[in-house]
Motif scaffolding. Structure first.
Motif, PDB file in Angstrom:
ATOM      1  N   ILE A 105      12.327   0.870   5.057  1.00 14.65           N
ATOM      2  CA  ILE A 105      12.951   1.665   5.942  1.00 14.65           C
ATOM      3  C   ILE A 105      11.842   1.313   7.310  1.00 14.65           C
ATOM      4  O   ILE A 105      10.929   1.305   7.397  1.00 14.65           O
ATOM      5  CB  ILE A 105      12.869   3.261   5.843  1.00 14.65           C
ATOM      6  CG1 ILE A 105      13.498   3.749   7.099  1.00 14.65           C
ATOM      7  CG2 ILE A 105      11.407   3.721   5.707  1.00 14.65           C
ATOM      8  CD1 ILE A 105      13.846   5.427   6.919  1.00 14.65           C
ATOM      9  N   LYS A 106      12.675   0.917   8.354  1.00 13.87           N
ATOM     10  CA  LYS A 106      12.235   0.622   9.596  1.00 13.87           C
ATOM     11  C   LYS A 106      11.982   1.858  10.590  1.00 13.87           C
ATOM     12  O   LYS A 106      12.903   2.761  10.810  1.00 13.87           O
ATOM     13  CB  LYS A 106      13.071  -0.474  10.384  1.00 13.87           C
ATOM     14  CG  LYS A 106      12.180  -0.889  11.737  1.00 13.87           C
ATOM     15  CD  LYS A 106      13.078  -2.095  12.212  1.00 13.87           C
ATOM     16  CE  LYS A 106      12.445  -2.479  13.418  1.00 13.87           C
ATOM     17  NZ  LYS A 106      13.095  -3.889  13.911  1.00 13.87           N
ATOM     18  N   ILE A 107      10.927   2.210  10.930  1.00 20.60           N
ATOM     19  CA  ILE A 107      10.525   3.325  11.910  1.00 20.60           C
ATOM     20  C   ILE A 107      10.052   2.748  13.158  1.00 20.60           C
ATOM     21  O   ILE A 107       9.022   2.100  13.207  1.00 20.60           O
ATOM     22  CB  ILE A 107       9.273   4.150  11.032  1.00 20.60           C
ATOM     23  CG1 ILE A 107       9.793   4.526   9.641  1.00 20.60           C
ATOM     24  CG2 ILE A 107       9.255   5.444  11.822  1.00 20.60           C
ATOM     25  CD1 ILE A 107       8.990   5.262   8.950  1.00 20.60           C
ATOM     26  N   LYS A 108      10.707   3.245  14.117  1.00 20.95           N
ATOM     27  CA  LYS A 108      10.105   2.823  15.469  1.00 20.95           C
ATOM     28  C   LYS A 108       9.989   4.088  16.471  1.00 20.95           C
ATOM     29  O   LYS A 108      10.872   5.032  16.538  1.00 20.95           O
ATOM     30  CB  LYS A 108      11.330   1.947  16.183  1.00 20.95           C
ATOM     31  CG  LYS A 108      11.190   1.407  17.706  1.00 20.95           C
ATOM     32  CD  LYS A 108      11.987   0.752  18.079  1.00 20.95           C
ATOM     33  CE  LYS A 108      11.752   0.083  19.629  1.00 20.95           C
ATOM     34  NZ  LYS A 108      12.813  -0.841  20.025  1.00 20.95           N
ATOM     35  N   ASN A 109       8.952   3.944  17.173  1.00 20.17           N
ATOM     36  CA  ASN A 109       8.612   5.037  18.277  1.00 20.17           C
ATOM     37  C   ASN A 109       9.369   4.939  19.416  1.00 20.17           C
ATOM     38  O   ASN A 109       9.157   3.818  20.263  1.00 20.17           O
ATOM     39  CB  ASN A 109       7.091   5.036  18.426  1.00 20.17           C
ATOM     40  CG  ASN A 109       6.660   6.089  19.326  1.00 20.17           C
ATOM     41  OD1 ASN A 109       7.464   7.077  19.767  1.00 20.17           O
ATOM     42  ND2 ASN A 109       5.550   6.202  19.819  1.00 20.17           N
ATOM     43  N   THR A 110      10.248   5.892  19.803  1.00 25.19           N
ATOM     44  CA  THR A 110      11.108   5.596  20.861  1.00 25.19           C
ATOM     45  C   THR A 110      10.642   6.617  22.047  1.00 25.19           C
ATOM     46  O   THR A 110      11.481   6.689  23.189  1.00 25.19           O
ATOM     47  CB  THR A 110      12.616   5.933  20.507  1.00 25.19           C
ATOM     48  OG1 THR A 110      12.599   7.400  19.940  1.00 25.19           O
ATOM     49  CG2 THR A 110      13.191   4.650  19.499  1.00 25.19           C
ATOM     50  N   SER A 111       9.719   7.199  21.752  1.00 27.59           N
ATOM     51  CA  SER A 111       9.195   8.147  22.907  1.00 27.59           C
ATOM     52  C   SER A 111       8.329   7.359  23.732  1.00 27.59           C
ATOM     53  O   SER A 111       7.841   6.319  23.698  1.00 27.59           O
ATOM     54  CB  SER A 111       8.374   9.353  22.206  1.00 27.59           C
ATOM     55  OG  SER A 111       7.340   9.020  21.548  1.00 27.59           O
ATOM     56  N   LYS A 112       7.698   8.318  24.767  1.00 27.72           N
ATOM     57  CA  LYS A 112       6.834   7.463  25.569  1.00 27.72           C
ATOM     58  C   LYS A 112       5.311   7.973  25.191  1.00 27.72           C
ATOM     59  O   LYS A 112       4.258   7.476  26.403  1.00 27.72           O
ATOM     60  CB  LYS A 112       7.026   8.041  27.089  1.00 27.72           C
ATOM     61  CG  LYS A 112       8.336   7.679  27.585  1.00 27.72           C
ATOM     62  CD  LYS A 112       8.647   8.299  29.305  1.00 27.72           C
ATOM     63  CE  LYS A 112      10.021   7.905  29.575  1.00 27.72           C
ATOM     64  NZ  LYS A 112      10.358   8.194  30.959  1.00 27.72           N
ATOM     65  N   ILE A 143       7.947  -1.541   9.151  1.00 30.25           N
ATOM     66  CA  ILE A 143       8.787  -1.186   8.040  1.00 30.25           C
ATOM     67  C   ILE A 143       8.031  -0.734   6.692  1.00 30.25           C
ATOM     68  O   ILE A 143       6.858  -1.248   6.430  1.00 30.25           O
ATOM     69  CB  ILE A 143       9.420  -2.451   7.495  1.00 30.25           C
ATOM     70  CG1 ILE A 143      10.244  -3.146   8.681  1.00 30.25           C
ATOM     71  CG2 ILE A 143      10.257  -2.454   6.229  1.00 30.25           C
ATOM     72  CD1 ILE A 143      10.998  -4.335   8.477  1.00 30.25           C
ATOM     73  N   ALA A 144       8.251   0.558   6.341  1.00 34.73           N
ATOM     74  CA  ALA A 144       7.514   1.237   5.366  1.00 34.73           C
ATOM     75  C   ALA A 144       8.331   0.915   4.062  1.00 34.73           C
ATOM     76  O   ALA A 144       9.349   0.900   3.980  1.00 34.73           O
ATOM     77  CB  ALA A 144       7.563   2.636   5.718  1.00 34.73           C
ATOM     78  N   THR A 145       7.590   0.708   3.066  1.00 34.64           N
ATOM     79  CA  THR A 145       8.112   0.587   1.446  1.00 34.64           C
ATOM     80  C   THR A 145       7.677   1.721   0.770  1.00 34.64           C
ATOM     81  O   THR A 145       6.900   2.271   0.629  1.00 34.64           O
ATOM     82  CB  THR A 145       7.299  -0.731   0.958  1.00 34.64           C
ATOM     83  OG1 THR A 145       7.273  -1.822   1.775  1.00 34.64           O
ATOM     84  CG2 THR A 145       7.892  -1.118  -0.202  1.00 34.64           C
ATOM     85  N   VAL A 146       8.996   2.068   0.130  1.00 33.55           N
ATOM     86  CA  VAL A 146       9.054   3.282  -0.856  1.00 33.55           C
ATOM     87  C   VAL A 146       9.084   2.832  -2.167  1.00 33.55           C
ATOM     88  O   VAL A 146      10.225   2.100  -2.502  1.00 33.55           O
ATOM     89  CB  VAL A 146      10.259   4.242  -0.240  1.00 33.55           C
ATOM     90  CG1 VAL A 146      10.070   5.490  -1.151  1.00 33.55           C
ATOM     91  CG2 VAL A 146      10.124   4.518   1.065  1.00 33.55           C
ATOM     92  N   PHE A 147       8.491   3.189  -3.075  1.00 35.22           N
ATOM     93  CA  PHE A 147       8.363   2.924  -4.538  1.00 35.22           C
ATOM     94  C   PHE A 147       8.939   3.920  -5.439  1.00 35.22           C
ATOM     95  O   PHE A 147       8.499   5.462  -5.146  1.00 35.22           O
ATOM     96  CB  PHE A 147       7.121   2.445  -5.066  1.00 35.22           C
ATOM     97  CG  PHE A 147       6.569   1.283  -4.382  1.00 35.22           C
ATOM     98  CD1 PHE A 147       6.708  -0.009  -4.892  1.00 35.22           C
ATOM     99  CD2 PHE A 147       5.913   1.549  -3.020  1.00 35.22           C
ATOM    100  CE1 PHE A 147       5.862  -0.952  -4.310  1.00 35.22           C
ATOM    101  CE2 PHE A 147       5.329   0.316  -2.570  1.00 35.22           C
ATOM    102  CZ  PHE A 147       5.379  -1.023  -2.899  1.00 35.22           C
ATOM    103  N   LYS A 148       9.727   3.760  -6.440  1.00 31.67           N
ATOM    104  CA  LYS A 148      10.300   4.763  -7.145  1.00 31.67           C
ATOM    105  C   LYS A 148      10.446   4.352  -8.572  1.00 31.67           C
ATOM    106  O   LYS A 148      10.844   3.324  -8.820  1.00 31.67           O
ATOM    107  CB  LYS A 148      11.659   5.266  -6.511  1.00 31.67           C
ATOM    108  CG  LYS A 148      12.351   6.410  -7.608  1.00 31.67           C
ATOM    109  CD  LYS A 148      13.466   7.041  -7.089  1.00 31.67           C
ATOM    110  CE  LYS A 148      14.006   7.841  -7.899  1.00 31.67           C
ATOM    111  NZ  LYS A 148      13.139   8.932  -8.664  1.00 31.67           N
ATOM    112  N   PHE A 149      10.037   5.020  -9.650  1.00 28.13           N
ATOM    113  CA  PHE A 149      10.258   4.627 -10.875  1.00 28.13           C
ATOM    114  C   PHE A 149      11.635   5.258 -11.377  1.00 28.13           C
ATOM    115  O   PHE A 149      12.046   6.538 -11.134  1.00 28.13           O
ATOM    116  CB  PHE A 149       9.124   5.178 -11.766  1.00 28.13           C
ATOM    117  CG  PHE A 149       9.276   4.894 -13.191  1.00 28.13           C
ATOM    118  CD1 PHE A 149       9.037   3.728 -13.829  1.00 28.13           C
ATOM    119  CD2 PHE A 149       9.909   5.830 -14.173  1.00 28.13           C
ATOM    120  CE1 PHE A 149       9.248   3.383 -15.120  1.00 28.13           C
ATOM    121  CE2 PHE A 149      10.092   5.698 -15.604  1.00 28.13           C
ATOM    122  CZ  PHE A 149       9.883   4.194 -16.078  1.00 28.13           C
TER     123      PHE A 149
END
Length: 271
Positions: A105-112, A143-149
């Motif tokens: 998931i891509k995370i972007k800071n849109t604040s000031k 981009i954060a990576t999420v792992f799941k079993f």
């Protein structure tokens, strides 16, 4: 006498004609009087009600004022987002039972201002995130990576592709003053300023059926790996360099060679 009688009769008839309208108008006059009375009573009642309202308003000054419409409307408005997520509300995982799979998931800071974010999940034993949290500068993204079993379905259970997953992820944000080290405890210390950005649902993708979501997931995972490798590299030394450093070393080598040559010549002469 005839004339007098006719006049009297005529006069009686004339008075009778004039009297009839007055008799007919008398009810209208009484009705108009009643209307005027009702209007006066209504005005008096309105005057008393206004006085009561004013008295109540004056008495309400001793009590706390009711919340204004603006404050109530602001409380009902949704919290302004500090982060933009891609995908915005779902985490896609390839469906491979018995294996550990990955999502991105891509995370972007849109604040000031600088913003810290943090992951939470309903299944911490089978899921983890990399990074679990970080601080982003204005306009910065990662981009954060999420792992799941993925567990095998039981005998009587349907595959996860055919049912909704109960696992969910939550992304929270916190406005910070500036660049600093990320500490998860800051979210506990400033609970009142923490905002829930999004609750993400888990969606499994069929590996045998190509889709746009699966292709996008592969691209994001490749970008996440590239970003991780970039962060592992040591920072470049951008400090000041000595001008002519190579010339100094070359001059030192020449002096050493001349010194060794003199030593050899002196040894030969003494022999």
């Amino acid at each position: 006498m005839a004339i007098t009688e006719q006049g009297s009769e005529g006069g009686g008839k004339v008075w009778g004609l004039f009297k009839l309208p007055f008799r007919q108008n008398s009810p209208s006059i009484s009705s108009s009087n009643s209307v005027n009375s009702s209007v006066m009573m209504h005005s008096v009642h309105s005057h008393h009600s206004n006085n009561n309202t004013n008295n109540n308003g004056e008495g309400s000054n001793s009590q706390p004022a009711a919340p204004s419409v603006t404050s109530v409307a602001r409380s009902l408005l949704p919290t302004r987002r500090r982060l933009r997520l891609d995908p915005p509300s779902k985490l896609y995982f390839p469906y491979e039972p018995g294996k550990q799979v990955r999502s991105a998931i891509k995370i972007k800071n849109t604040s000031k201002s600088h913003v810290a974010f943090k992951f939470q999940t309903t299944a911490p034993k089978s899921c983890f995130m990399r990074p679990p949290g970080a601080i982003l500068a204005p306009g910065e993204s990662l981009i954060a990576t999420v792992f799941k079993f993925v567990e095998h379905p039981e005998n009587n259970e349907k595959p996860l592709l055919e049912q909704k997953s109960k696992v969910k992820f939550k992304i929270m944000s916190l406005k910070v003053k500036g660049p600093m080290d990320y500490i998860p405890e800051m979210f506990d210390e400033q609970k009142d300023q923490v905002a829930i950005e999004q609750i993400l649902r888990v969606i499994f993708l069929d590996m045998d059926r190509p889709s746009a979501a699966f292709e996008k997931l592969k691209r994001q995972l490749a970008e996440a790996e590239a970003e991780l490798e970039e962060r592992k590299k040591p920072p470049e030394d951008n400090g000041p360099k000595m001008i002519g450093e190579g010339l100094v070393i070359d001059e030192w080598k020449e002096r050493r060679e001349r010194y060794l040559a003199k030593q050899q010549v002196g040894g030969v002469d003494s022999a």
